[in-house]
Design a protein around this motif. Structure first.
Motif, PDB file in Angstrom:
ATOM      1  N   SER A 279       0.827  -1.212   0.000  1.00 51.12           N
ATOM      2  CA  SER A 279       0.000   0.000   0.000  1.00 51.12           C
ATOM      3  C   SER A 279       0.861   1.261   0.000  1.00 51.12           C
ATOM      4  O   SER A 279       0.421   2.310  -0.492  1.00 51.12           O
ATOM      5  CB  SER A 279      -0.930  -0.004   1.213  1.00 51.12           C
ATOM      6  OG  SER A 279      -0.208   0.144   2.422  1.00 51.12           O
ATOM      7  N   VAL A 344      -6.277   5.573  -4.358  1.00 53.74           N
ATOM      8  CA  VAL A 344      -7.102   4.583  -3.658  1.00 53.74           C
ATOM      9  C   VAL A 344      -8.097   3.941  -4.620  1.00 53.74           C
ATOM     10  O   VAL A 344      -8.275   2.711  -4.644  1.00 53.74           O
ATOM     11  CB  VAL A 344      -7.842   5.242  -2.479  1.00 53.74           C
ATOM     12  CG1 VAL A 344      -8.916   4.305  -1.920  1.00 53.74           C
ATOM     13  CG2 VAL A 344      -6.860   5.615  -1.376  1.00 53.74           C
ATOM     14  N   ILE A 370      -8.005  -1.344   2.776  1.00 55.50           N
ATOM     15  CA  ILE A 370      -7.996  -0.478   3.966  1.00 55.50           C
ATOM     16  C   ILE A 370      -6.595   0.063   4.230  1.00 55.50           C
ATOM     17  O   ILE A 370      -6.440   1.200   4.699  1.00 55.50           O
ATOM     18  CB  ILE A 370      -8.558  -1.238   5.195  1.00 55.50           C
ATOM     19  CG1 ILE A 370      -8.785  -0.267   6.349  1.00 55.50           C
ATOM     20  CG2 ILE A 370      -7.629  -2.366   5.616  1.00 55.50           C
ATOM     21  CD1 ILE A 370      -9.814   0.797   6.079  1.00 55.50           C
ATOM     22  N   ASP A 371      -5.562  -0.706   3.891  1.00 54.00           N
ATOM     23  CA  ASP A 371      -4.193  -0.224   4.080  1.00 54.00           C
ATOM     24  C   ASP A 371      -3.871   0.925   3.137  1.00 54.00           C
ATOM     25  O   ASP A 371      -3.140   1.860   3.508  1.00 54.00           O
ATOM     26  CB  ASP A 371      -3.203  -1.367   3.858  1.00 54.00           C
ATOM     27  CG  ASP A 371      -3.163  -2.335   5.028  1.00 54.00           C
ATOM     28  OD1 ASP A 371      -3.606  -1.950   6.131  1.00 54.00           O
ATOM     29  OD2 ASP A 371      -2.700  -3.475   4.852  1.00 54.00           O
ATOM     30  N   VAL A 373      -5.997   3.130   2.094  1.00 51.20           N
ATOM     31  CA  VAL A 373      -6.652   4.297   2.704  1.00 51.20           C
ATOM     32  C   VAL A 373      -5.792   4.845   3.845  1.00 51.20           C
ATOM     33  O   VAL A 373      -5.590   6.065   3.967  1.00 51.20           O
ATOM     34  CB  VAL A 373      -8.055   3.918   3.214  1.00 51.20           C
ATOM     35  CG1 VAL A 373      -8.675   5.082   3.997  1.00 51.20           C
ATOM     36  CG2 VAL A 373      -8.958   3.536   2.050  1.00 51.20           C
ATOM     37  N   GLY A 374      -5.255   3.944   4.688  1.00 46.68           N
ATOM     38  CA  GLY A 374      -4.397   4.383   5.789  1.00 46.68           C
ATOM     39  C   GLY A 374      -3.139   5.067   5.301  1.00 46.68           C
ATOM     40  O   GLY A 374      -2.724   6.096   5.858  1.00 46.68           O
ATOM     41  N   LEU A 377      -3.967   8.576   4.117  1.00 49.02           N
ATOM     42  CA  LEU A 377      -4.134   9.488   5.257  1.00 49.02           C
ATOM     43  C   LEU A 377      -2.795   9.873   5.858  1.00 49.02           C
ATOM     44  O   LEU A 377      -2.620  10.998   6.347  1.00 49.02           O
ATOM     45  CB  LEU A 377      -5.020   8.823   6.315  1.00 49.02           C
ATOM     46  CG  LEU A 377      -6.500   8.685   5.958  1.00 49.02           C
ATOM     47  CD1 LEU A 377      -7.211   7.768   6.948  1.00 49.02           C
ATOM     48  CD2 LEU A 377      -7.172  10.059   5.918  1.00 49.02           C
ATOM     49  N   GLN A 378      -1.829   8.959   5.812  1.00 48.15           N
ATOM     50  CA  GLN A 378      -0.510   9.273   6.347  1.00 48.15           C
ATOM     51  C   GLN A 378       0.156  10.391   5.542  1.00 48.15           C
ATOM     52  O   GLN A 378       0.858  11.232   6.105  1.00 48.15           O
ATOM     53  CB  GLN A 378       0.381   8.029   6.350  1.00 48.15           C
ATOM     54  CG  GLN A 378       1.729   8.265   7.026  1.00 48.15           C
ATOM     55  CD  GLN A 378       2.488   6.976   7.274  1.00 48.15           C
ATOM     56  OE1 GLN A 378       1.912   5.896   7.318  1.00 48.15           O
ATOM     57  NE2 GLN A 378       3.797   7.086   7.419  1.00 48.15           N
ATOM     58  N   ASN A 408      -2.894   4.246  17.448  1.00 50.33           N
ATOM     59  CA  ASN A 408      -2.512   3.056  16.692  1.00 50.33           C
ATOM     60  C   ASN A 408      -2.425   1.830  17.608  1.00 50.33           C
ATOM     61  O   ASN A 408      -2.844   0.729  17.242  1.00 50.33           O
ATOM     62  CB  ASN A 408      -1.180   3.291  15.980  1.00 50.33           C
ATOM     63  CG  ASN A 408      -1.043   2.436  14.728  1.00 50.33           C
ATOM     64  OD1 ASN A 408      -1.912   1.645  14.382  1.00 50.33           O
ATOM     65  ND2 ASN A 408       0.066   2.590  14.035  1.00 50.33           N
ATOM     66  N   TYR A 425      -7.782  -2.009  10.021  1.00 50.55           N
ATOM     67  CA  TYR A 425      -8.628  -0.889  10.411  1.00 50.55           C
ATOM     68  C   TYR A 425      -8.019  -0.095  11.565  1.00 50.55           C
ATOM     69  O   TYR A 425      -8.274   1.114  11.688  1.00 50.55           O
ATOM     70  CB  TYR A 425     -10.026  -1.383  10.795  1.00 50.55           C
ATOM     71  CG  TYR A 425     -10.888  -1.713   9.602  1.00 50.55           C
ATOM     72  CD1 TYR A 425     -11.743  -0.752   9.067  1.00 50.55           C
ATOM     73  CD2 TYR A 425     -10.834  -2.965   9.008  1.00 50.55           C
ATOM     74  CE1 TYR A 425     -12.536  -1.041   7.960  1.00 50.55           C
ATOM     75  CE2 TYR A 425     -11.628  -3.264   7.902  1.00 50.55           C
ATOM     76  CZ  TYR A 425     -12.455  -2.298   7.380  1.00 50.55           C
ATOM     77  OH  TYR A 425     -13.230  -2.592   6.282  1.00 50.55           O
ATOM     78  N   ALA A 428      -5.578   2.408   9.888  1.00 45.68           N
ATOM     79  CA  ALA A 428      -6.302   3.437   9.138  1.00 45.68           C
ATOM     80  C   ALA A 428      -7.075   4.369  10.059  1.00 45.68           C
ATOM     81  O   ALA A 428      -7.089   5.593   9.861  1.00 45.68           O
ATOM     82  CB  ALA A 428      -7.241   2.771   8.133  1.00 45.68           C
ATOM     83  N   LEU A 432      -6.763   8.385  10.618  1.00 45.88           N
ATOM     84  CA  LEU A 432      -7.914   9.266  10.429  1.00 45.88           C
ATOM     85  C   LEU A 432      -8.117  10.172  11.640  1.00 45.88           C
ATOM     86  O   LEU A 432      -8.313  11.391  11.489  1.00 45.88           O
ATOM     87  CB  LEU A 432      -9.177   8.422  10.188  1.00 45.88           C
ATOM     88  CG  LEU A 432     -10.488   9.208  10.049  1.00 45.88           C
ATOM     89  CD1 LEU A 432     -10.423  10.150   8.859  1.00 45.88           C
ATOM     90  CD2 LEU A 432     -11.669   8.247   9.922  1.00 45.88           C
TER      91      LEU A 432
END
Length: 457
Positions: A279, A344, A370-371, A373-374, A377-378, A408, A425, A428, A432
């Motif tokens: 990811s 994504v 989901i990774d 997406v995480g 966001l990072q 985390n 999750y 992520a 978030l």
């Protein structure tokens, strides 16, 4: 430290598709740096070694060893990376660049010495079944990677973006080529030898760039360790951020249901590792936007705002510069979010094809989604932190990085208890929560910028 960004803008000013592609390609490679590029290198080495290196588990042992070298070097040098960046920026602002090179040499010496002190007892007592060559390479690899993270501090402050990309290309090309050369005769040790030698060449190239850019009549100095030279808040923030970004991986590695021993005391998680590291390849477009937008457009008006304050410009002009600065912060973060959203969506559309091409089960798809997406966001979080660094909001940065670490830990622990359907999750959701808190803090700081600039000094 945005020198390279301004050079890349010259390519954009050509107003051609070729200039646009060149600018963002250079920005993506440079801003991603050794972290993302090494993921590609490690994956390629693993793919090319299939059917050549035996037993097959040796390839996994190599990849896990390199992953831990990254983990240990990033967390240990995270204590000094941000604070040393601030030291370099302060010395540059004070027109005292002659003190930068000797302190760079001193910090490299200290980081590599610390690596030796940490790694030697580690490999002596915890890897009794491994060869002497493997243990020596582990120690050398940790020292080299630690030095690379410190040298990386200088990259975005230099204007030689073509030379930087060339050094990356040669360094990672050498890593891949040398690993392929030594794999037949030395097996897993040969792969690690190629990795260490290739990154040593990369380090030498980066040091050559630093020496070309900075000059001094002193060779080594330790001024950075004097009281007030480096900020403890930045040292704490650097440590918290790197640990916060890695803690979910560590929890999955050593949780009995998801992790297993691979080599010595080093554990890995078959179900978690590949999707999370894959990811991170999706962040390259967002990092390119980060460098071009935040490190150039925002910085241009940041400089004008504070120059206006120092030189006694009119309040109307100061407010206009502040408004321009806020606009480019908003635009930069929005562009990062927009391009990462596209990344994504592309992953959602092509993730199954990608996993099939790599020979990986499609059961990993939900975790990959989901990774991604995480990871997106990072990148947004990095943009927020960068703006807060420019505004010297160090307490806010410590708060955000501490939030990332604690969130985390909490959310990853909950996901581990809930089962496989919830894996990823935690990472992520932690990103978030930290991003939302960061946006709220940044908005408040920008609204009160004039007050804090004039009244709190």
């Amino acid at each position: 430290m945005a020198g390279i960004g301004f050079e890349l803008r010259k390519l954009l000013k050509k107003q051609t598709y070729a200039g646009l592609i060149q600018a963002y390609a250079f920005a993506g490679i440079i801003s991603s740096g050794p972290w993302v590029l090494s993921i590609i290198g490690i994956m390629l080495i693993g793919l090319f070694s299939m059917g050549v290196v035996f037993p097959k588990v040796a390839i996994a042992q190599f990849q896990v060893t390199v992953t831990y070298l990254f983990l240990m070097s990033l967390i240990s040098t995270g204590v000094v990376q941000l604070s040393f960046t601030r030291f370099v920026a302060d010395r540059t602002f004070a027109k005292d660049e002659a003190s930068i090179l000797p302190n760079f040499n001193g910090l490299i010496l200290a980081a590599m010495s610390l690596s030796l002190v940490l790694a030697l007892p580690f490999v002596i007592f915890l890897f009794p079944e491994q060869t002497v060559l493997y243990r020596l390479l582990f120690v050398m690899g940790l020292a080299v990677m630690s030095a690379i993270w410190i040298a990386t501090v200088f990259l975005t402050g230099m204007k030689h973006y073509r030379a930087i990309v060339l050094i990356f290309f040669l360094g990672y090309g050498a890593t891949l080529g040398l690993a392929m050369l030594f794999r037949r005769t030395l097996g897993m040790d040969g792969l690690l030898l190629g990795f260490v030698l290739g990154h040593y060449l990369l380090l030498m190239g980066m040091i050559w760039l630093v020496y070309r850019h900075y000059h001094s009549d002193r060779f080594i100095a330790f001024d950075i360790w004097k009281s007030g030279a480096m900020y403890r808040s930045l040292m704490l923030a650097g440590f918290l951020f790197n640990l916060g970004a890695w803690i979910d991986k560590l929890m999955f590695w050593y949780f009995p249901a998801t992790g297993q021993q691979v080599i010595g005391p080093l554990h890995a998680s078959v179900i978690y590792d590949f999707p999370i590291f894959l990811s991170y390849l999706s962040v390259i477009p967002g990092m390119a936007i980060f460098l071009v937008r935040i490190e150039t457009d925002f910085v241009e008006y940041y400089v004008k705002f504070y120059d206006a304050v120092r030189e006694g410009a009119t309040l109307d002009f100061i407010e206009r510069m502040r408004n321009h600065m806020v606009y480019h912060v908003q635009r930069g973060l929005f562009d990062i979010a927009k391009i990462q959203t596209i990344a994504v969506l592309i992953t959602f559309a092509l993730g199954g094809v990608l996993l099939e091409w790599l020979g990986i089960s499609k059961l990993y798809l939900p975790l990959l989604y989901i990774d991604v997406v995480g990871a997106a966001l990072q990148v947004v979080l990095l943009g927020i932190l960068n703006v807060l660094f420019y505004l010297d909001q160090r307490r806010a940065v410590v708060l955000l990085t501490a939030t990332l670490l604690l969130a985390n830990i909490l959310f990853t622990a909950i996901s581990l208890q809930l089962g496989a359907a919830w894996f990823g999750y935690g990472f992520a959701l932690a990103m978030l929560v930290t991003v939302l808190l960061g946006i709220w803090i940044l908005n408040r700081k920008l609204e009160a910028l004039e007050y804090q600039t004039f009244m709190l000094q």
